[in-house]
Design an enzyme around this catalytic site. Structure first.
Site, short mmCIF file in Angstrom:
data_model
loop_
_atom_site.label_atom_id
_atom_site.label_comp_id
_atom_site.label_asym_id
_atom_site.label_seq_id
_atom_site.Cartn_x
_atom_site.Cartn_y
_atom_site.Cartn_z
N HIS A 112 21.18 21.72 6.06
CA HIS A 112 21.30 23.04 6.92
C HIS A 112 22.75 23.12 7.13
O HIS A 112 23.80 23.37 7.80
CB HIS A 112 20.93 23.37 8.62
CG HIS A 112 20.78 21.59 8.75
ND1 HIS A 112 21.57 21.19 9.31
CD2 HIS A 112 19.78 21.53 9.93
CE1 HIS A 112 21.60 20.29 9.78
NE2 HIS A 112 19.98 20.49 9.88
N ASP A 149 14.05 24.41 8.39
CA ASP A 149 14.55 24.10 10.23
C ASP A 149 12.97 24.49 11.11
O ASP A 149 13.56 24.04 12.00
CB ASP A 149 16.38 24.27 10.10
CG ASP A 149 16.00 23.07 10.80
OD1 ASP A 149 15.59 21.80 11.25
OD2 ASP A 149 17.45 22.81 11.64
#
Length: 448
Positions: free
Chosen positions: A237, A311
């Site tokens: 991320h 995520d």
């Protein structure tokens, strides 16, 4: 196992779109051709009606909260939401309760998923400051990677001993996947803002607290350590434009030793959205500026970034409604990740071929997943049909997540998932789930 013939599909695969049919037998893609005729009466024919056929999405970063946090979600409910979003395989993170930092706890997760998961599954093994001996016992053929938290998102899973880190990077038998935020920087920024505002810090300061500096310091150290030790590193991320300079876009993915990914929320939102969404878009790393958002999308397209993930990290509404210091970070995303990316396609920001490359092909290449991620004869029939012109609005009545909310609440997506196949079995069709029968499989990895 039922035989299935998908007719009249636009097949998006390996950089091209072709019109054709796909025949599935015993869970495997048996034939791909311009036109295929049913060879026996027991073939179930599904007319794609000119809609697009994609490989099943492989999401390499989810938090399904089981065991220990099942009031937020379970493997069953999370995987069910995933298949509604066209995600047919997931890799789940180790920060459950108890944490997945021993082989015994890893096996317990596999046992739960075997009996309850709608989607194919695997689980990362968590690294800590004191479990190197367990890491060395992990089987590379059944475990995708070692997960290290280099920021305090997960409390005592923070790995902050430089000597331990170097040992793990040097000796790990697997790829190392990292969450990169510098703890000292974040702690200093948080203390300054608590002194000024107390616990009720304005949400728009979240990207100042979990800042560009915190991200770059941590990710640059991880990349430097990987180069020093020769470790295979994957940075989760990315959230800043600055971090893109750390990653190479010249080599093909299979030859890269250091790779990166971006999550859907960092491509969709920017810091102007905090005023309306508040803590419901509080993630770690934080959503940052529009400049960062645009740079991340460009980095995805020009191959500095290799993978798109979610995520996915659900919390209850009540938890998210707390003041800044008490509201947990994370949000549910698996049901809406593909529709969100297809929305960016409609906005002419990314191609269908690139979406498939980053959400299907590249996770399979990155983790060496056996026989998945592509529409190829002999591969597992994990497939998704999407209608690119069938608008629908995200609302409570069609949200599948156990937590019951979505950061996309009220958004109208132009595209929808109409069919999801897992190992050749149709499990989802037009907003309805077919009767559950355990048909998902544990992912395996093509490693020596």
């Amino acid at each position: 196992m039922m035989k299935i013939l998908i007719k009249n599909a636009r097949i998006v695969n390996e950089g091209s779109i072709i019109e054709g049919d796909v025949f599935i037998e015993n869970g495997i893609i048996a034939e791909i051709a311009d036109s295929i005729s049913a060879k026996s009466p027991d073939v179930n024919i599904i007319d794609a009606e000119g809609n697009y056929l994609l490989p099943g999405i492989i999401d390499d970063q989810v938090h399904f909260r089981e065991p220990g946090l099942t009031h937020k979600e379970t493997i069953e409910t999370g995987s069910k939401a995933a298949i509604a979003g066209g995600i047919t395989s997931f890799i789940e993170m180790p920060n459950t309760q108890p944490q997945t930092t021993t082989l015994e706890k890893l096996q317990e997760k596999f046992d739960i998923a075997k009996n309850s998961s709608y989607a194919n599954y695997s689980f990362m093994f968590g690294g800590t400051n004191d479990n190197l001996e367990e890491i060395l016992k992990v089987d590379p053929k059944i475990t995708p990677a070692i997960k290290l938290f280099l920021g305090s998102s997960t409390g005592n899973m923070l790995v902050d001993d430089p000597k331990v880190l170097e040992q793990i990077f040097t000796k790990s038998p697997l790829m190392i996947a990292v969450h990169c935020e510098d703890e000292a920087t974040i702690k200093r920024n948080l203390e300054e803002n608590i002194a000024k505002y107390g616990d009720d810090i304005p949400m728009e300061l979240h990207p100042k607290i979990r800042s560009e500096e915190a991200c770059y310091l941590s990710s640059s150290r991880a990349v430097a350590l990987a180069k020093k030790t020769g470790a295979r590193l994957h940075v989760f991320h990315l959230s800043t434009a600055k971090e893109l300079s750390l990653f190479d876009n010249k080599k093909p993915l299979k030859d890269k030793k250091i790779t990166a990914e971006v999550c859907v929320h960092h491509l969709w939102f920017n810091d102007s959205d905090y005023q309306k969404k508040g803590t419901f878009i509080k993630w770690n790393p934080a959503i940052k500026t529009k400049k960062d958002q645009e740079a991340l999308l460009q980095g995805l397209i020009d191959n500095h970034i290799d993978v798109i993930a979610t995520d996915h990290a659900p919390h209850t509404k009540e938890e998210k409604k707390n003041v800044y210091t008490q509201a947990p970070s994370g949000g549910p995303l698996v049901q809406h990740a593909l529709p969100a990316m297809l929305q960016l396609y409609h906005q002419e920001k990314i191609s269908l071929e690139k979406i498939v490359e980053k959400m299907c092909h590249n996770p399979a290449i990155l983790f060496q997943i056996e026989k998945r991620g592509f529409i190829r004869e002999g591969y597992k029939a994990d497939l998704v049909i999407v209608d690119l012109n069938s608008p629908w609005a995200v609302q409570p009545s069609n949200i599948v997540y156990k937590c019951g909310w979505s950061p996309f609440d009220g958004v109208t997506f132009k595209s929808r998932v109409t069919h999801t196949f897992v190992n050749g079995r149709l499990v989802y069709k037009n907003f309805k789930f077919l009767p559950f029968a355990p048909g998902a499989e544990q992912l395996t990895f093509d490693r020596k």
